[in-house]
Scaffold this motif. Sequence first.
Motif, short mmCIF file in Angstrom:
data_model
loop_
_atom_site.label_atom_id
_atom_site.label_comp_id
_atom_site.label_asym_id
_atom_site.label_seq_id
_atom_site.Cartn_x
_atom_site.Cartn_y
_atom_site.Cartn_z
N ASP A 113 23.22 -26.54 65.37
CA ASP A 113 24.23 -25.88 64.53
C ASP A 113 25.48 -25.62 65.35
N SER A 154 15.25 -15.96 55.97
CA SER A 154 15.48 -17.34 56.40
C SER A 154 14.65 -18.31 55.57
N SER A 202 9.35 -18.55 64.53
CA SER A 202 9.59 -19.63 63.58
C SER A 202 8.30 -20.37 63.26
N SER A 261 24.86 -23.35 60.41
CA SER A 261 23.55 -22.98 59.91
C SER A 261 23.66 -22.30 58.55
N LYS A 262 24.78 -21.69 58.27
CA LYS A 262 25.04 -21.06 56.99
C LYS A 262 26.43 -21.47 56.54
N SER A 313 21.39 -14.11 64.49
CA SER A 313 20.99 -14.38 63.11
C SER A 313 21.23 -13.16 62.23
N LYS A 324 14.59 -11.53 60.92
CA LYS A 324 14.92 -11.61 62.35
C LYS A 324 15.55 -10.31 62.83
N TRP A 344 26.49 -14.31 62.54
CA TRP A 344 25.91 -13.72 61.31
C TRP A 344 25.23 -12.39 61.59
N GLY A 345 24.80 -12.17 62.83
CA GLY A 345 24.13 -10.91 63.17
C GLY A 345 24.99 -9.70 62.89
N ASP A 349 19.45 -13.07 59.34
CA ASP A 349 18.29 -13.07 58.45
C ASP A 349 17.58 -11.73 58.53
N LYS A 369 25.82 -22.15 66.87
CA LYS A 369 24.87 -21.84 67.95
C LYS A 369 25.27 -22.57 69.23
N SER A 410 18.93 -25.90 68.92
CA SER A 410 19.63 -26.01 67.64
C SER A 410 20.85 -26.92 67.76
#
Lengths: 165, 165, 165
Positions: free
Chosen positions: A20, C85, B18, A85-86, C18, C23, C48-49, C20, A23, A18
């Motif tokens: 991002d 996602s 993914s 990523s967000k 993540s 996920k 984000w997790g 999402d 990340k 990635s």
Amino acid sequence: MQKPSLPSSKDKTIIVFSGDLNKVIAAFIIANGALSMGRKVSMFFTFWGLNALKKEKKPANIKKNFIEKMFDFMLPRGSKKLALSKMNFSGFGPVLIRKIMKDHNIASVEELIKTALSNGAKLIACQMTMDLMGIKKEELIEGVEIGGVATFLEAVENSDATLFI
Amino acid sequence: MQKPSLPSSKDKTIIVFSGDLNKVIAAFIIANGALSMGRKVSMFFTFWGLNALKKEKKPANIKKNFIEKMFDFMLPRGSKKLALSKMNFSGFGPVLIRKIMKDHNIASVEELIKTALSNGAKLIACQMTMDLMGIKKEELIEGVEIGGVATFLEAVENSDATLFI
Amino acid sequence: MQKPSLPSSKDKTIIVFSGDLNKVIAAFIIANGALSMGRKVSMFFTFWGLNALKKEKKPANIKKNFIEKMFDFMLPRGSKKLALSKMNFSGFGPVLIRKIMKDHNIASVEELIKTALSNGAKLIACQMTMDLMGIKKEELIEGVEIGGVATFLEAVENSDATLFI
């Protein structure tokens, strides 16, 4: 009687797929944590991850074909241009993350990369991605090696943990 | 005196969550690299990853309920329809990636899948995802097995590296 | 003659980066599968997790500065607010996934979290993310611990597999 020597490598391998910003930050925080515990760390940069290793300024005299120029134009050049990523908000998100990291005395991604390199991390750029996107070695920051999937798998087999980020 | 036999499996397990074209490519390049080194490889396809294993054409006579039809309509059918995580450009991005892979003599994702299967990789479709999205076994390419989290964890515990892609 | 004791931990470590919904679901299905096989599981929630571990209702009397309030406003509060996602459709996608999971008798993400906790999973919130985003311990569900990269790496080195999700 001798104790058998056990395969006890605690090296870490991280594949940075990635590009991002957050990340890439996570990858280097884990890498630098492992380095500070005396572990060897190999980081393999592939696809969008390779953007993090580009120099801020493209060296002069690099020739690219049409498709390579297209990638060149569209992909971020270096860690200072990575997006989130967000909540990217046209680039405001990364500025915010960078500001609050600074406010909390957390190293910037550029410092994280420097620390990793000076503590002996191997940063390996994926040969295939470079070929596909027409990225030249001179475009990458100093200290980066180039390797393929065999290099990656050798590192994996010498590690007790491999992360795909 | 006998040497103790050490747990030295070098098998690899890859969970393909993914459905992005470039992540699926990365998964199969790693898998095929490991297979060529003589390692056993298990690939577990779940959620969007399962799209990569669909046949290009839906077999006739498959009955789906309303929600299953919705998934069917909206999710890509097979590896030729996978999108890119970045720079998708309404499908132009994948066309570009495929073109430059061909120009650089890199196998297409369909060839990568065939190579993996013929070199003995286990491709396992996630039962729960199939149930949730109403995907039937007949919709998947030949050679794919079906399994659940227990199948996955068994492969993990026989591997020296597990990647979540 | 004694057999040498081999390092044979089968613990699992999962880093949930993540936020999402699907996920997070995948992470907990793997975690609960491993727990049911008697393995120890550490789950480390970062970036984000961390949203998945927030209580549904913010406790009263929590003071935040301007930037912290911005994160507070923009990030989802708790597992019921997580997005997909792909195919999020302004929140309709998660509703759909939740409905079909219920129709197929699969536990909701809230139940998956409860099961993990009651089966002994360690859920660890990333200290740095909490600092950066101004998330307070009182905002997180009961049973969550707080830790940094050293906590994470210790868990990694006691595990036979680490997933970055």
